[in-house]
Design a protein around this motif. Structure first.
Motif, PDB file in Angstrom:
ATOM      1  N   ASN A 119     -11.167  -5.482  -3.193  1.00  0.00           N
ATOM      2  CA  ASN A 119     -12.101  -5.085  -4.231  1.00  0.00           C
ATOM      3  C   ASN A 119     -13.558  -5.342  -3.372  1.00  0.00           C
ATOM      4  N   SER A 149     -10.446  -7.711 -15.804  1.00  0.00           N
ATOM      5  CA  SER A 149     -11.269  -8.691 -14.885  1.00  0.00           C
ATOM      6  C   SER A 149     -12.056  -9.559 -15.630  1.00  0.00           C
ATOM      7  N   SER A 208     -14.454 -10.204 -12.544  1.00  0.00           N
ATOM      8  CA  SER A 208     -14.104  -9.748 -11.257  1.00  0.00           C
ATOM      9  C   SER A 208     -14.584  -8.321 -10.608  1.00  0.00           C
ATOM     10  N   HIS A 248      -6.605 -12.878  -4.723  1.00  0.00           N
ATOM     11  CA  HIS A 248      -5.751 -11.884  -4.708  1.00  0.00           C
ATOM     12  C   HIS A 248      -6.106 -10.372  -4.978  1.00  0.00           C
ATOM     13  N   ASP A 249      -7.726 -10.541  -4.943  1.00  0.00           N
ATOM     14  CA  ASP A 249      -8.280  -9.162  -4.915  1.00  0.00           C
ATOM     15  C   ASP A 249      -9.233  -8.869  -3.927  1.00  0.00           C
ATOM     16  N   SER A 282     -10.061 -15.357  -7.389  1.00  0.00           N
ATOM     17  CA  SER A 282     -10.596 -13.816  -7.356  1.00  0.00           C
ATOM     18  C   SER A 282     -12.050 -13.634  -6.571  1.00  0.00           C
TER      19      SER A 282
END
Length: 517
Positions: free
Chosen positions: A390, A22, A30, A386-387, A334
């Motif tokens: 998280n 990341s 990230s 895309h994350d 991200s």
């Protein structure tokens, strides 16, 4: 952490070793570190505890309720005050609106009763809490104030009086922490200008939408001409303060210099007028003694010719302010990286404190901005990350998924207040006697106090445990249930229960006045 759960730190090390880490080339990770810090707060908390039995029971009931209600990001646009493409907002307008909204989304609670607290009149209704902020922004835009455009915040039009008008109250109580909000807008404008502003070429395009006056020195009353020095500076020099006036375009390094004379602009030497002709002697002897001198060129400026060469449009709409868009694009889709970029560049998003001898990150409003983008664009375009999973439970949000009919007269409070309150009501969180007494006595807890940090950190960790339990019992839910939707749901549930009880829940929310939530 149980034996069958993966160690997040080990997973991060594996990603780095496989070149999927990341941490990209620009050095912005990230991984926000919020979840790790929340676990640390929980492990060292003495006044707030998480009950495992209550957590499992809450996970089951929350999952069933979310299935029944079919919670999704689509509900964000159903909020009647949120910006929508159907309301003639462009995508850039929506991005800027959401950024402004989340810059200022903090501390709306009031010690006054419902009729006396800060309220905003808009569309024939009075709005409180988070809704009052969004109503102010919508009202300001409709009144012709570009309050959601970062370029406006650093202009001379953006005075304290102008901002007080935008955020005016319908009661005697002003918007809480209004001075702090105004300072944050101006600070953010300076940061966006410094780090994410349009490049020179884009800025020069803006000249076509801003009238730049051509100023020349008044003609000499005798010769009707201007000197070479004055004529040159009439085009190339801007008087002090003029470029800083409202509407003037500026380059990053100073005022725009309007070089209106093109290289091919030559002087017609056939049009020669001897300066001060009347002052010269007419005696033939004197004339004979004079040495021939080169003719002085006529450098008077033809404004019509220059205007035709550099046509300026005064009817074109202002160029969109894409500084926030550039910030989003730098995150490479991200969610975690965008959160870290916000914390890196903007002090007002750097939600960090110390707990038990260690710095901990909570980053609530930075995560809210990312979650709002994700929800507003339904996970596409500027809201594609895309994350997104998280993100943690970021304490402090409006009811994005609450049905519109339930929001009419509800008192909106950020979930850094409401989520701990709801978790306590569900039996997930328990408090020490001293903290419980403080809450029930409705006494304020200072920002950064150990109690406040424990309430926030343990709430984040509790929601993460609830998420994990739901995924463990319902593996198919892993793609649908994340901390963002859980946060929204817990807020909604708190408001519904409170409304059904005709007042507050048994344990009041904590009261902390800060810019962090």
């Amino acid at each position: 952490m149980s034996d069958d759960e993966a160690d997040p730190e080990l997973l991060e090390l594996l990603r780095q070793s496989l070149f999927t880490a990341s941490v990209p080339q620009n050095g912005v990770s990230s991984n926000t570190g919020v979840l790790k810090d929340a676990e640390y707060i929980y492990n060292n908390s003495i006044d707030v505890a998480i009950g495992m039995h209550g957590t499992k029971a809450a996970a089951a009931s929350i999952y069933n309720a979310m299935q029944e209600r079919n919670y999704s990001t689509q509900a964000w646009s159903e909020h009647e005050l949120h910006p929508k493409l159907s309301d003639d907002f462009s995508e850039v307008d929506m991005v800027n609106f959401i950024f402004t909204m989340d810059l200022l989304n903090f501390s709306f609670w009031s010690a006054l009763d419902e009729t006396e607290r800060f309220q905003v009149e808009y569309q024939g209704r009075r709005w409180t809490g988070y809704n009052s902020l969004v109503a102010c922004l919508r009202r300001g835009v409709e009144e012709g104030v570009p309050i959601t455009t970062p370029r406006y915040w650093k202009s001379h039009e953006c005075t304290d009086d102008a901002l007080h008008k935008v955020f005016r109250s319908a009661t005697d109580e002003p918007m809480p922490m209004l001075d702090e909000r105004m300072a944050i807008l101006r600070e953010a404008a300076a940061i966006l200008h410094e780090s994410f502003e349009d490049d020179d070429n884009d800025l020069l395009e803006e000249v076509t939408t801003t009238e730049l006056p051509i100023r020349t020195k008044a003609p000499d009353p005798i010769t009707n001409t201007t000197s070479q020095h004055d004529a040159t500076h009439a085009v190339a020099v801007t008087e002090p303060g003029v470029a800083e006036s409202p509407g003037a375009a500026t380059l990053p390094d100073g005022p725009i210099v309007a070089d209106r004379i093109a290289p091919d602009d030559t002087v017609d030497e056939s049009a020669i007028d001897t300066t001060n002709a009347e002052a010269q002697s007419t005696d033939p002897a004197d004339v004979a003694d004079q040495q021939p001198s080169p003719p002085a060129p006529d450098l008077s400026i033809d404004n019509e010719e220059i205007s035709s060469q550099h046509e300026v449009s005064t009817s074109s709409p202002p160029r969109p302010d894409k500084s926030v868009v550039r910030l989003i694009e730098e995150a490479d889709r991200s969610a975690g990286k965008l959160v870290n970029l916000l914390a890196k560049h903007f002090p007002c998003f750097r939600d960090e404190t110390r707990f038990d001898g260690r710095k901990v990150r909570l980053l609530k409003r930075a995560q809210i901005f990312v979650a709002d983008l994700w929800a507003a664009f339904n996970g596409t375009g500027y809201g594609e990350f895309h994350d997104i999973d998280n993100l943690t439970m970021f304490a402090g949000k409006q009811p994005s998924t609450i049905p519109t009919q339930l929001t009419a007269n509800l008192l909106m409070l950020p979930t850094d207040y409401r989520v701990p309150q709801m978790l306590h009501s569900l039996g997930v969180l328990s408090y020490s006697p001293t903290l419980l007494y403080r809450l029930r006595d409705r006494k304020e807890i200072s920002s950064g106090h150990s109690w406040e940090v424990q309430l926030r950190g343990c709430s984040i960790w509790a929601v993460e445990l609830i998420r994990r339990d739901i995924v463990r019992e319902h593996p198919a839910a892993a793609e649908k249930v994340n901390a963002v939707l859980l946060d929204f749901f817990l807020y909604d549930l708190a408001k519904e229960r409170e409304k059904g009880m005709g007042g507050e829940l048994e344990t009041p929310h904590h009261r902390t006045r800060s810019i962090w939530y």
